[in-house]
Scaffold this motif. Structure first.
Motif, PDB file in Angstrom:
ATOM      1  N   THR A 282      14.475  21.974  90.725  1.00  0.00           N
ATOM      2  CA  THR A 282      15.100  21.447  89.512  1.00  0.00           C
ATOM      3  C   THR A 282      16.603  21.312  89.694  1.00  0.00           C
ATOM      4  OG1 THR A 282      13.378  22.549  88.203  1.00  0.00           O
ATOM      5  CG2 THR A 282      15.350  21.821  87.031  1.00  0.00           C
ATOM      6  N   LEU A 283      17.199  22.277  90.406  1.00  0.00           N
ATOM      7  CA  LEU A 283      18.638  22.234  90.640  1.00  0.00           C
ATOM      8  C   LEU A 283      19.025  20.994  91.441  1.00  0.00           C
ATOM      9  CD1 LEU A 283      21.251  23.923  90.252  1.00  0.00           C
ATOM     10  CD2 LEU A 283      20.777  24.978  92.446  1.00  0.00           C
ATOM     11  N   PHE A 284      18.291  20.707  92.511  1.00  0.00           N
ATOM     12  CA  PHE A 284      18.604  19.525  93.322  1.00  0.00           C
ATOM     13  C   PHE A 284      18.288  18.235  92.561  1.00  0.00           C
ATOM     14  CE2 PHE A 284      18.364  22.601  96.846  1.00  0.00           C
ATOM     15  CZ  PHE A 284      19.526  22.256  97.516  1.00  0.00           C
ATOM     16  N   ALA A 285      17.235  18.270  91.752  1.00  0.00           N
ATOM     17  CA  ALA A 285      16.932  17.086  90.946  1.00  0.00           C
ATOM     18  C   ALA A 285      18.046  16.806  89.949  1.00  0.00           C
ATOM     19  CB  ALA A 285      15.600  17.283  90.228  1.00  0.00           C
ATOM     20  N   ALA A 286      18.588  17.877  89.362  1.00  0.00           N
ATOM     21  CA  ALA A 286      19.699  17.697  88.424  1.00  0.00           C
ATOM     22  C   ALA A 286      20.920  17.121  89.128  1.00  0.00           C
ATOM     23  CB  ALA A 286      20.035  19.026  87.767  1.00  0.00           C
ATOM     24  N   LEU A 287      21.212  17.610  90.347  1.00  0.00           N
ATOM     25  CA  LEU A 287      22.345  17.066  91.103  1.00  0.00           C
ATOM     26  C   LEU A 287      22.138  15.583  91.417  1.00  0.00           C
ATOM     27  CD1 LEU A 287      23.069  19.969  93.620  1.00  0.00           C
ATOM     28  CD2 LEU A 287      24.498  19.238  91.716  1.00  0.00           C
TER      29      LEU A 287
ATOM     30  N   VAL B 143      22.703  13.594  88.284  1.00  0.00           N
ATOM     31  CA  VAL B 143      24.139  13.542  87.989  1.00  0.00           C
ATOM     32  C   VAL B 143      24.821  12.493  88.853  1.00  0.00           C
ATOM     33  CG1 VAL B 143      26.300  14.818  88.243  1.00  0.00           C
ATOM     34  CG2 VAL B 143      24.357  15.875  87.100  1.00  0.00           C
ATOM     35  N   ALA B 144      24.504  12.487  90.151  1.00  0.00           N
ATOM     36  CA  ALA B 144      25.111  11.500  91.046  1.00  0.00           C
ATOM     37  C   ALA B 144      24.753  10.083  90.626  1.00  0.00           C
ATOM     38  CB  ALA B 144      24.661  11.765  92.477  1.00  0.00           C
ATOM     39  N   LEU B 145      23.484   9.884  90.241  1.00  0.00           N
ATOM     40  CA  LEU B 145      23.054   8.552  89.833  1.00  0.00           C
ATOM     41  C   LEU B 145      23.767   8.090  88.568  1.00  0.00           C
ATOM     42  CD1 LEU B 145      21.146   6.151  90.242  1.00  0.00           C
ATOM     43  CD2 LEU B 145      19.427   7.408  88.894  1.00  0.00           C
ATOM     44  N   VAL B 146      23.846   8.966  87.577  1.00  0.00           N
ATOM     45  CA  VAL B 146      24.478   8.599  86.306  1.00  0.00           C
ATOM     46  C   VAL B 146      25.963   8.317  86.507  1.00  0.00           C
ATOM     47  CG1 VAL B 146      25.088   9.447  84.006  1.00  0.00           C
ATOM     48  CG2 VAL B 146      22.784   9.811  84.898  1.00  0.00           C
ATOM     49  N   VAL B 147      26.632   9.186  87.283  1.00  0.00           N
ATOM     50  CA  VAL B 147      28.065   8.989  87.516  1.00  0.00           C
ATOM     51  C   VAL B 147      28.308   7.681  88.261  1.00  0.00           C
ATOM     52  CG1 VAL B 147      30.084   9.908  88.714  1.00  0.00           C
ATOM     53  CG2 VAL B 147      28.577  11.441  87.453  1.00  0.00           C
ATOM     54  N   PHE B 148      27.492   7.382  89.241  1.00  0.00           N
ATOM     55  CA  PHE B 148      27.684   6.150  90.006  1.00  0.00           C
ATOM     56  C   PHE B 148      27.448   4.918  89.132  1.00  0.00           C
ATOM     57  CE2 PHE B 148      26.012   2.724  92.716  1.00  0.00           C
ATOM     58  CZ  PHE B 148      27.090   2.558  93.564  1.00  0.00           C
TER      59      PHE B 148
ATOM     60  N   GLY C 150      31.690   3.695  91.444  1.00  0.00           N
ATOM     61  CA  GLY C 150      32.453   3.988  92.650  1.00  0.00           C
ATOM     62  C   GLY C 150      31.937   5.231  93.347  1.00  0.00           C
ATOM     63  N   TRP C 151      31.853   5.152  94.700  1.00  0.00           N
ATOM     64  CA  TRP C 151      31.356   6.310  95.446  1.00  0.00           C
ATOM     65  C   TRP C 151      32.363   7.451  95.450  1.00  0.00           C
ATOM     66  CZ3 TRP C 151      26.565   7.014  96.392  1.00  0.00           C
ATOM     67  CH2 TRP C 151      25.703   5.926  96.593  1.00  0.00           C
ATOM     68  N   ARG C 152      33.650   7.123  95.428  1.00  0.00           N
ATOM     69  CA  ARG C 152      34.650   8.187  95.403  1.00  0.00           C
ATOM     70  C   ARG C 152      34.563   8.982  94.114  1.00  0.00           C
ATOM     71  NH1 ARG C 152      40.978   6.793  95.835  1.00  0.00           N
ATOM     72  NH2 ARG C 152      40.484   5.909  93.783  1.00  0.00           N
TER      73      ARG C 152
ATOM     74  N   LEU D 293      31.504  11.181  94.371  1.00  0.00           N
ATOM     75  CA  LEU D 293      31.579  12.285  95.326  1.00  0.00           C
ATOM     76  C   LEU D 293      32.312  13.491  94.759  1.00  0.00           C
ATOM     77  CD1 LEU D 293      30.912  13.093  98.250  1.00  0.00           C
ATOM     78  CD2 LEU D 293      33.145  12.189  98.925  1.00  0.00           C
ATOM     79  N   ILE D 294      33.274  13.270  93.904  1.00  0.00           N
ATOM     80  CA  ILE D 294      34.067  14.387  93.366  1.00  0.00           C
ATOM     81  C   ILE D 294      33.199  15.349  92.547  1.00  0.00           C
ATOM     82  CG2 ILE D 294      35.944  14.977  91.797  1.00  0.00           C
ATOM     83  CD1 ILE D 294      37.375  12.454  92.772  1.00  0.00           C
TER      84      ILE D 294
END
Length: 464
Positions: free
Chosen positions: A344-349, A352-357, A362-364, A367-368
């Motif tokens: 679940t922790l990795f799925a949440a990460l 998060v990456a998908l939503v932020v992107f 932007g990839w930068r 990445l933050i």
């Protein structure tokens, strides 16, 4: 504070790396359990009074210990169970905020005060005081697939060859063997012969105790010695009796006519078990069950791994037609539950990456937050030993929830910085300007969420 780290990025990187390293070291040392340790600590007092019934045990053993135990520091309550087979078990429950080691010492002191009031047979057997756990961590069953050996042999094989080794496994506090009693020389007296000859059972017990002893026999040729004598010999006398025939030759009484009354004249002697009130079976076949209890505050998963490794090594030395089966392993639920939470922790990460992107394009910027989340989550493990926390399903679930807080703050800061960069401001100046604008709101969000959860830690008892 934010301006200090923006102008000195190397300091920020070093702090992040140190937090990650120290947090990783703490993770390796933290105990792993399914749930946090919220149950009040308990201390168990147990002993045995051979031949006594439950009422006799209550009056002569349990009552003196209870009188001395009453009023021990931080005790909530105590219960005692007295059985007709001579067993005495007492559970002393202490306050949840106390140290189990201190509780055990306090209980041991009270038991020592009561020992002068206990029967001699109980003191000879010994009064055991140890930290109690409610349920065993593992159950290991010894079996004989072809039924070559009975449960008495299997239980005593475990007593002799496995119990001591298992108790030395890190994280294992106690091992109990169920299935049969330990080997004992059984004297089945003949009541009609006792009545005819005027002999009582205490007479037989006294004769056995006096004649089944280890007696030092001294030395021959010890100092002072005459000159020229070169050797000193140590005399070794016969020790404890070992066979039924030797026990049968014990003299109970010498008659006036010079004849001797021996144990074999008034009893049948054979090698058997101490008790016959428990029989162990596995899938309908005779077996011996070893209950392994975890030491409070230790890593359950590592303890179970140590037990499995030891049993695998011991199997190579088992006699023919002896095998073992792990009938119960409480750590399987722990490992499976933690594995699901990690997923679940990795799925949440990933989400998060998908939503932020998607929203920041932007990839930068993506990445933050992904770098901030692992540093924050791993670094928080530094505080676990200070507060006495363990790695369990509840603490990991709290980390999953904390991802949202960390990511929210990171997205707010990144979005503010990106907006100023798009306006043509240099990245460093944009970062400084963004932090001046959003530092207050970010801190306010953290304080508001903390104000919701932190008060629950001050609730008294198990709830807090």
């Amino acid at each position: 504070m934010s301006e200090f780290f923006v102008r000195r990025p190397i300091v920020a990187i070093v702090i992040a790396v140190l937090m990650t390293l120290v947090g990783g070291v703490c993770i390796l040392a933290l105990p792993i359990a399914q749930y946090p340790q919220i149950a009040p600590p308990e201390v168990q007092v147990r002993t045995h009074y051979t031949g006594a019934d439950a009422l006799t045990i209550e009056q002569s053993v349990a009552a003196p210990i209870e009188q001395q135990m009453s009023g021990v520091d931080n005790m909530n309550y105590m219960t005692s169970t007295n059985a007709n087979n001579g067993d005495v078990r007492m559970q002393i429950n202490f306050d949840v905020a106390t140290d189990p080691n201190v509780d055990q010492i306090l209980a041991q002191l009270r038991v020592s005060q009561a020992q002068s009031q206990l029967p001699a047979d109980v003191n000879n057997f010994g009064v055991i005081v140890q930290k109690s756990t409610l349920a065993p961590l593992m159950l290991v069953s010894l079996t004989s697939p072809k039924q070559t050996y009975d449960n008495i042999f299997l239980a005593n094989y475990a007593y002799i060859n496995l119990v001591d080794q298992l108790t030395r496994v890190p994280g294992i506090s106690n091992v109990q063997v169920f299935g049969a009693g330990q080997y004992a020389m059984r004297l089945w007296v003949k009541p009609d012969q006792l009545a005819k000859l005027g002999v009582t059972v205490p007479d037989i017990i006294a004769a056995v105790q006096k004649q089944n002893t280890v007696n030092p026999a001294g030395q021959i040729g010890s100092e002072p010695i005459p000159s020229g004598q070169k050797f000193t010999y140590t005399v070794r006398a016969q020790g404890r009796l070992q066979t039924p025939e030797e026990f049968g030759d014990i003299v109970v009484r010498a008659n006036p006519d010079g004849s001797l009354l021996r144990v074999k004249d008034i009893a049948r002697i054979d090698l058997g078990a101490q008790t016959y009130n428990v029989r162990g079976r596995l899938n309908g076949k005779p077996g011996a069950i070893l209950a392994l209890y975890q030491l409070p505050g230790t890593n359950a998963v590592k303890a179970a791994e140590g037990v499995r490794k030891l049993m695998a090594e011991s199997r190579e030395r088992f006699p023919a037609d002896i095998d073992y089966v792990i009938s119960l392993d409480q750590t399987r639920a722990v490992t499976e539950g933690i594995r699901e939470i990690v997923k679940t922790l990795f799925a949440a990460l990933a989400l998060v990456a998908l939503v932020v992107f998607i929203f920041l394009q932007g990839w930068r910027a993506t990445l933050i937050p992904l770098c901030a989340v692992p540093v924050s989550l791993i670094g928080i493990f530094v505080l676990f030993p200070l507060f006495g926390f363990s790695i369990n399903t509840l603490s990991l679930f709290g980390l999953v929830l904390a991802i949202g807080l960390v990511v929210d703050d990171a997205i707010v800061v990144v979005e503010a910085v990106e907006r100023h960069i798009e306006e043509g401001i240099a990245p460093r100046d944009a970062t400084l300007q963004a932090m001046r604008e959003v530092s207050g709101p970010v801190i306010g969000i953290a304080l508001v969420l903390s104000a919701v959860f932190i008060p629950t830690a001050f609730l008294p008892g198990i709830t807090g």
